[in-house]
Design a protein around this motif. Sequence first.
Motif, PDB file in Angstrom:
ATOM      1  N   TYR A 116       0.896  -1.231   0.041  1.00  0.00           N
ATOM      2  CA  TYR A 116      -0.222  -0.122  -0.160  1.00  0.00           C
ATOM      3  C   TYR A 116       0.750   1.341  -0.281  1.00  0.00           C
ATOM      4  CZ  TYR A 116      -4.128  -2.747   1.061  1.00  0.00           C
ATOM      5  OH  TYR A 116      -4.943  -3.685   0.902  1.00  0.00           O
ATOM      6  N   ALA A 117       1.950   0.981   0.656  1.00  0.00           N
ATOM      7  CA  ALA A 117       2.928   2.338   0.711  1.00  0.00           C
ATOM      8  C   ALA A 117       3.467   2.521  -0.709  1.00  0.00           C
ATOM      9  CB  ALA A 117       4.069   1.940   1.387  1.00  0.00           C
ATOM     10  N   ALA A 118       3.777   1.428  -1.317  1.00  0.00           N
ATOM     11  CA  ALA A 118       4.164   1.589  -2.863  1.00  0.00           C
ATOM     12  C   ALA A 118       3.031   2.399  -3.728  1.00  0.00           C
ATOM     13  CB  ALA A 118       4.649   0.655  -3.527  1.00  0.00           C
ATOM     14  N   TRP A 119       1.991   1.793  -3.462  1.00  0.00           N
ATOM     15  CA  TRP A 119       0.890   2.007  -4.308  1.00  0.00           C
ATOM     16  C   TRP A 119       0.613   3.609  -4.107  1.00  0.00           C
ATOM     17  CZ3 TRP A 119      -3.823   4.495  -3.107  1.00  0.00           C
ATOM     18  CH2 TRP A 119      -4.878   4.491  -4.001  1.00  0.00           C
ATOM     19  N   LEU A 120       0.607   4.099  -2.985  1.00  0.00           N
ATOM     20  CA  LEU A 120       0.441   5.652  -2.445  1.00  0.00           C
ATOM     21  C   LEU A 120       1.557   6.560  -3.226  1.00  0.00           C
ATOM     22  CD1 LEU A 120      -1.095   7.827  -0.968  1.00  0.00           C
ATOM     23  CD2 LEU A 120       0.381   7.250   1.008  1.00  0.00           C
ATOM     24  N   ALA A 121       2.695   5.807  -3.069  1.00  0.00           N
ATOM     25  CA  ALA A 121       3.967   6.670  -3.798  1.00  0.00           C
ATOM     26  C   ALA A 121       3.724   6.793  -5.238  1.00  0.00           C
ATOM     27  CB  ALA A 121       5.257   5.885  -3.531  1.00  0.00           C
ATOM     28  N   ASP A 122       3.220   5.611  -5.779  1.00  0.00           N
ATOM     29  CA  ASP A 122       2.766   5.961  -7.429  1.00  0.00           C
ATOM     30  C   ASP A 122       1.988   6.731  -7.642  1.00  0.00           C
ATOM     31  OD1 ASP A 122       4.567   3.806  -8.136  1.00  0.00           O
ATOM     32  OD2 ASP A 122       3.087   2.370  -8.078  1.00  0.00           O
ATOM     33  N   ARG A 123       0.866   6.872  -6.786  1.00  0.00           N
ATOM     34  CA  ARG A 123      -0.140   8.167  -7.071  1.00  0.00           C
ATOM     35  C   ARG A 123       0.237   9.407  -6.627  1.00  0.00           C
ATOM     36  NH1 ARG A 123      -1.206   2.909  -7.668  1.00  0.00           N
ATOM     37  NH2 ARG A 123      -3.271   2.655  -8.804  1.00  0.00           N
ATOM     38  N   PHE A 124       1.245   9.687  -5.733  1.00  0.00           N
ATOM     39  CA  PHE A 124       1.820  10.695  -5.320  1.00  0.00           C
ATOM     40  C   PHE A 124       2.651  11.387  -6.645  1.00  0.00           C
ATOM     41  CE2 PHE A 124       0.971  10.888  -0.799  1.00  0.00           C
ATOM     42  CZ  PHE A 124       0.261  12.153  -0.503  1.00  0.00           C
ATOM     43  N   GLY A 125       3.662  10.324  -7.211  1.00  0.00           N
ATOM     44  CA  GLY A 125       4.425  10.682  -8.217  1.00  0.00           C
ATOM     45  C   GLY A 125       5.619  11.707  -7.974  1.00  0.00           C
ATOM     46  N   GLY A 135      -7.429  15.251  -3.762  1.00  0.00           N
ATOM     47  CA  GLY A 135      -7.462  13.965  -3.127  1.00  0.00           C
ATOM     48  C   GLY A 135      -6.484  13.047  -3.932  1.00  0.00           C
ATOM     49  N   VAL A 136      -6.314  11.847  -3.420  1.00  0.00           N
ATOM     50  CA  VAL A 136      -5.438  10.993  -3.905  1.00  0.00           C
ATOM     51  C   VAL A 136      -6.074   9.569  -4.175  1.00  0.00           C
ATOM     52  CG1 VAL A 136      -3.243   9.675  -3.543  1.00  0.00           C
ATOM     53  CG2 VAL A 136      -3.473  12.002  -2.704  1.00  0.00           C
TER      54      VAL A 136
END
Length: 263
Positions: free
Chosen positions: A178-187, A239-240
């Motif tokens: 989930y941390a990696a998923w979030l990092a991808d969404r932040f870019g 939002g993200v």
Amino acid sequence: MTLYLARLPVDLPALARAAGERGWTRGRRAAFDEGRALHHLLAETFGPGALQPFRLVVAPRAKSGTLWAYTDVDATALREIAAPVPLSEAMVTALSPDRIETKPMPELAVPGRRLGFDIRLRPVVRLASAIPAPADRAAGRDHGFKAGAEVDAFLAEALRQPDREAMHTAERSRETVYAAWLADRFGPAAELEQVTLAAFRRSFAARKDGRGCEGPDATLHGTLTVGDAKAFAERLHRGVGRHKAYGYGMLLIRPPGRPVPKG
């Protein structure tokens, strides 16, 4: 344009009654989805998208909660918008539009600035290709997913592994996925310094006619460093991730944690 943080008390029993009045608790699953109810009632009270993204925070076993949201409109203007709108007694009790409060947010989109965050997410992915049911599943039970299906990011990764121990060997826990998923969404908007999975459950997201899907409902806490200022401001304002209009993806700001030692 000024970004405001809005706060609004929510009466949960009244919210459920308002959803019942509108027929949102009927359907195939007969499920009451607070996010769906708030999505529609906020739009009817203050205007479409006026309070988005939003987050409902409720203490365990409490009958009331606090709705937080980002908005471009201050409290006075929001109350003026809501004043002439015909609302049922349940809707007025549920949202108390005359009690909404706002405060202007400081400038946060500063490259290099460290911020703590608290975010509720629905970490899902759309499958580019199908995932067949594992060979060791009982005959007649299809646990596969078709291409285009919306699937828990952790489950999608786990099902593509060659065996059940692969995720453990690769140290791919639900938290790290989930941390990696979030990092991808932040870019480029931000670099994640530290992320903790603070809460997890599976919840049913009801949509039109009671249809919807069950999926992951995760709360992540952590610390980030702002990167691209324009991109970060967009994430804060819009939002993200997916399901942002239904109570997910709002970036609540907290004090940053201690810096992680390097080396």
